[in-house]
Motif scaffolding. Structure first.
Motif, mmCIF file in Angstrom:
data_model
loop_
_atom_site.group_PDB
_atom_site.id
_atom_site.type_symbol
_atom_site.label_atom_id
_atom_site.label_comp_id
_atom_site.label_asym_id
_atom_site.label_seq_id
_atom_site.Cartn_x
_atom_site.Cartn_y
_atom_site.Cartn_z
ATOM 1 N N UNK A 148 -3.573 -22.017 57.996
ATOM 2 C CA UNK A 148 -3.255 -21.298 56.638
ATOM 3 C C UNK A 148 -4.274 -20.130 56.302
ATOM 4 N N UNK A 149 -5.490 -20.321 57.041
ATOM 5 C CA UNK A 149 -6.597 -19.403 56.820
ATOM 6 C C UNK A 149 -6.179 -18.106 57.594
ATOM 7 N N UNK A 150 -5.730 -18.339 58.792
ATOM 8 C CA UNK A 150 -5.262 -17.396 59.678
ATOM 9 C C UNK A 150 -4.098 -16.334 59.126
ATOM 10 N N UNK A 151 -3.303 -17.237 58.404
ATOM 11 C CA UNK A 151 -2.043 -16.646 58.030
ATOM 12 C C UNK A 151 -2.345 -15.652 56.571
ATOM 13 N N UNK A 152 -3.443 -16.187 55.920
ATOM 14 C CA UNK A 152 -3.823 -15.550 54.797
ATOM 15 C C UNK A 152 -4.600 -14.171 55.154
ATOM 16 N N UNK A 153 -5.322 -14.541 56.111
ATOM 17 C CA UNK A 153 -6.254 -13.132 56.503
ATOM 18 C C UNK A 153 -5.474 -12.392 56.996
ATOM 19 N N UNK A 154 -4.404 -12.510 58.008
ATOM 20 C CA UNK A 154 -3.205 -11.719 58.528
ATOM 21 C C UNK A 154 -2.473 -10.928 57.424
ATOM 22 N N UNK A 155 -2.264 -11.677 55.989
ATOM 23 C CA UNK A 155 -1.779 -11.088 55.136
ATOM 24 C C UNK A 155 -2.440 -10.186 54.484
ATOM 25 N N UNK A 156 -3.666 -10.342 54.224
ATOM 26 C CA UNK A 156 -4.688 -9.500 53.706
ATOM 27 C C UNK A 156 -5.018 -8.217 54.544
ATOM 28 N N UNK A 157 -5.013 -8.342 55.742
ATOM 29 C CA UNK A 157 -5.142 -7.212 56.626
ATOM 30 C C UNK A 157 -6.538 -7.189 57.096
ATOM 31 N N UNK A 158 -6.865 -6.969 58.342
ATOM 32 C CA UNK A 158 -8.136 -6.649 58.976
ATOM 33 C C UNK A 158 -9.066 -5.808 58.373
ATOM 34 N N UNK A 159 -8.739 -4.952 57.322
ATOM 35 C CA UNK A 159 -9.712 -4.128 56.746
ATOM 36 C C UNK A 159 -10.410 -4.712 55.718
ATOM 37 N N UNK A 160 -9.765 -6.096 55.332
ATOM 38 C CA UNK A 160 -10.469 -6.853 53.944
ATOM 39 C C UNK A 160 -11.893 -6.939 54.310
ATOM 40 N N UNK A 161 -12.628 -6.918 53.366
ATOM 41 C CA UNK A 161 -14.006 -7.268 52.882
ATOM 42 C C UNK A 161 -14.125 -8.601 52.296
ATOM 43 N N UNK A 162 -14.174 -9.695 53.213
ATOM 44 C CA UNK A 162 -14.173 -10.996 52.801
ATOM 45 C C UNK A 162 -15.523 -11.116 52.131
ATOM 46 N N UNK A 163 -15.629 -11.663 50.861
ATOM 47 C CA UNK A 163 -17.112 -12.133 50.281
ATOM 48 C C UNK A 163 -17.332 -13.510 50.306
ATOM 49 N N UNK A 164 -16.144 -14.572 50.307
ATOM 50 C CA UNK A 164 -16.138 -15.664 50.186
ATOM 51 C C UNK A 164 -14.728 -16.542 50.685
ATOM 52 N N UNK A 165 -14.876 -17.762 51.287
ATOM 53 C CA UNK A 165 -13.860 -18.308 51.699
ATOM 54 C C UNK A 165 -13.794 -19.876 51.298
ATOM 55 N N UNK A 166 -12.861 -20.495 50.980
ATOM 56 C CA UNK A 166 -13.010 -22.027 50.487
ATOM 57 C C UNK A 166 -11.800 -22.727 50.863
ATOM 58 N N UNK A 167 -11.946 -23.678 51.299
ATOM 59 C CA UNK A 167 -10.715 -24.518 51.331
ATOM 60 C C UNK A 167 -10.849 -25.731 50.334
ATOM 61 N N UNK A 168 -9.451 -26.121 49.758
ATOM 62 C CA UNK A 168 -9.267 -26.988 48.862
ATOM 63 C C UNK A 168 -8.150 -28.027 48.986
ATOM 64 N N UNK A 169 -8.569 -29.237 48.696
ATOM 65 C CA UNK A 169 -7.504 -30.290 48.617
ATOM 66 C C UNK A 169 -7.192 -30.295 47.291
ATOM 67 N N UNK A 170 -5.781 -30.619 46.994
ATOM 68 C CA UNK A 170 -5.168 -30.574 45.833
ATOM 69 C C UNK A 170 -4.434 -31.785 45.553
ATOM 70 N N UNK A 171 -4.848 -32.562 44.404
ATOM 71 C CA UNK A 171 -4.282 -33.942 44.053
ATOM 72 C C UNK A 171 -3.231 -33.362 43.059
ATOM 73 N N UNK A 172 -1.984 -33.592 43.551
ATOM 74 C CA UNK A 172 -0.701 -33.039 42.522
ATOM 75 C C UNK A 172 -0.038 -34.247 42.045
ATOM 76 N N UNK A 173 -0.235 -34.162 40.624
ATOM 77 C CA UNK A 173 0.450 -35.360 39.847
ATOM 78 C C UNK A 173 -0.482 -35.314 38.482
#
Length: 507
Positions: free
Chosen positions: A299-324
């Protein structure tokens, strides 16, 4: 004059939910007399999730009711304005063009002889423009990069309804400041124990200190630290309807020279969707995805590819979501608000809206230690209805797709089976316009028939009306709307100019 001792409310957990609830209850209950002592116990060891950075437009009314200065609010939270959501890639491309549509907050103008939606279809306008292009002013503003405000727009008012893109961490900090100035007590401590007798919380322990209260409000996030102590088997899962249960969020610098956009973008990806939210100082992005089909690394790789290599990333966080959501949000003397009460994926930016609803309901239900079960049942019924209505509105976005490029999207149409009312209505809406009466009596508090139409017809789920009108019968309505759109653009500022003026005024 109030001669009785104030009742005690302890809010456990800060963040948006804790401070929105505390400041709202303080405003209602203690406006003319001190009826409640309100304390927020906020752990310095547990961070705020802080990635829910877009709102619906009704949050304006919450802030306005608190008497907050809108300009100050915007500056203190690095906020920008939001007129709606631009959806991209939620259906297959057509003739090489990516599918997209805009969902604004705006009400739709009425035609004299016929509603504008029926007129739009009967005259075959779907062959020459998107639905939102033909019925809203917000789309014209969006295309020109204009926000909803002009140079002299009053606080909390614009030419079209609007919400915010807002830094959630800074919002909590700002509300904390305003709440404590108004008399809310703030304690920094981590809860180590919860003392319970039957369905009543007697106290919470933090270090060597014990805190008693008549009412406890659980704003501890997905953990549900308090509510879980009172009732087991108290969760309704929405994962069959909404399988996206994880997210990866990236904060990055804005593209140099590009003004913050006055709308959210939601782009469908391989196993979910990607948000892009522009604040004044950065862009918040994230990928909401089905963790049963995609690993966090993928997922992170797909997101970074979508944003492009020129993106200046400030912070990356992974979240688990409890849906309901909870079966019972209010148990004994404890009420779960925010993530501890429930969560629906943030596709329509409803997180702060649900906190607002819960805080407002709690104020009208007057919480006490001896609150009757009938009152608790009323609160629980209404909150449950809000979540169920929002669930089916989010499912609407998925179940109309024709994408078949992954197992995730091939399975998406079947999610409507988890929403029997919606499934039935979709069959009806094949032959008629979605109208107010179709949703009357529901629990919906923000998404009405107009919102359903923007999604239905944005997803090209058109009714077969089999009617005809005279040549040019829609032209007058269309011309009037076009004239209104030109006027709206002329009286508003480019969004970047508005934000620059707003922030320059401070200096």
């Amino acid at each position: 004059m109030n001669t009785t001792s104030p009742k005690k409310i302890v809010v456990v957990g800060g963040g948006s939910s804790g401070w929105m609830t505390a400041i709202s209850l303080n405003k209602v209950f203690n406006a003319s007399a001190r009826n409640y002592d309100i304390t927020v116990i906020e752990s310095p060891d547990i961070g705020i999730i802080g990635v829910g950075e877009a709102t619906v437009h009704s949050v304006r009314f919450f802030f306005a009711a608190l008497g907050l200065d809108e300009d100050e609010l915007l500056r203190e939270t690095n906020a920008s304005l939001k007129t709606g959501i631009l959806f991209k890639n939620w259906r297959k491309p057509v003739n090489g063009h990516m599918h997209q549509y805009f969902h604004p907050f705006e009400h739709q103008p009425l035609g004299r002889e016929q509603d504008i939606s029926s007129s739009w279809f009967i005259n075959g306008r779907e062959r020459q423009e998107r639905y939102d292009e033909g019925v809203s002013l917000s789309t014209a503003l969006m295309k020109q990069g204009h926000g909803p405000k002009g140079p002299n727009s009053p606080s909390y008012q614009g030419v079209v309804p609007y919400g915010y893109h807002i830094d959630a961490v800074l919002l909590a900090r700002y509300l904390r400041k305003k709440a404590t100035e108004a008399g809310v007590r703030h304690i920094e401590a981590t809860i180590s124990d919860v003392e319970v007798a039957g369905d009543t919380i007697l106290s919470v322990q933090a270090g060597d200190d014990r805190y008693e209260a008549d009412v406890f409000i659980d704003c501890t996030g997905f953990r549900g630290l308090l509510i879980e102590k009172l009732k087991q088997d108290n969760w309704i899962s929405f994962t069959k309807a909404l399988p996206c249960n994880k997210a990866v969020a990236i904060q990055r610098e804005l593209v140099p020279g590009e003004a913050p956009k006055p709308y959210t973008t939601s782009t469908a990806a391989s196993n979910g969707w990607i948000w892009q939210i522009d604040l004044v100082n950065r862009q918040g992005t994230g990928y909401v995805y089905d963790g049963n089909r995609l690993s966090s690394e993928e997922a992170e790789a797909e997101l970074r590819a979508f944003l492009g290599p020129e993106s200046q990333v400030l912070k990356c966080t992974h979240l688990n979501m409890k849906i309901g959501c909870r079966k019972e949000f209010w148990v004994g003397n404890c009420i779960a608000i925010g993530l501890s009460g429930g969560f629906i994926e943030p596709l329509e930016s409803t997180g702060l809206h649900l906190i607002n609803l819960a805080a407002g309901l709690l104020a009208s239900h007057h919480p006490r230690r001896d609150t009757t079960q009938a009152v608790r049942d009323s609160f629980n019924r209404l909150m449950s209805g809000f979540y169920q209505d929002l669930k089916q509105f989010i499912v609407l976005h998925y179940c109309l797709t024709d994408r078949d490029d992954s197992d995730f999207w091939r399975a998406a149409p079947a999610t409507v089976k988890e929403c029997p009312w919606l499934e039935k209505q979709l069959e009806i809406w094949r032959h008629k316009i979605c109208e107010y009466q179709d949703l009357a009596g529901s629990f919906s508090t923000i998404f009405a028939d107009e919102n359903y139409r923007y999604v239905l017809y944005g997803m090209q789920n058109y009714p077969d009306l089999r009617l005809s009108m005279g040549p040019g019968s829609h032209d007058k309505i269309s011309a009037q709307l076009a004239q209104m759109a030109v006027h709206a653009v002329n009286v508003t500022l480019p969004h970047g100019d508005y934000l620059r003026r707003l922030n320059e005024e401070q200096t």
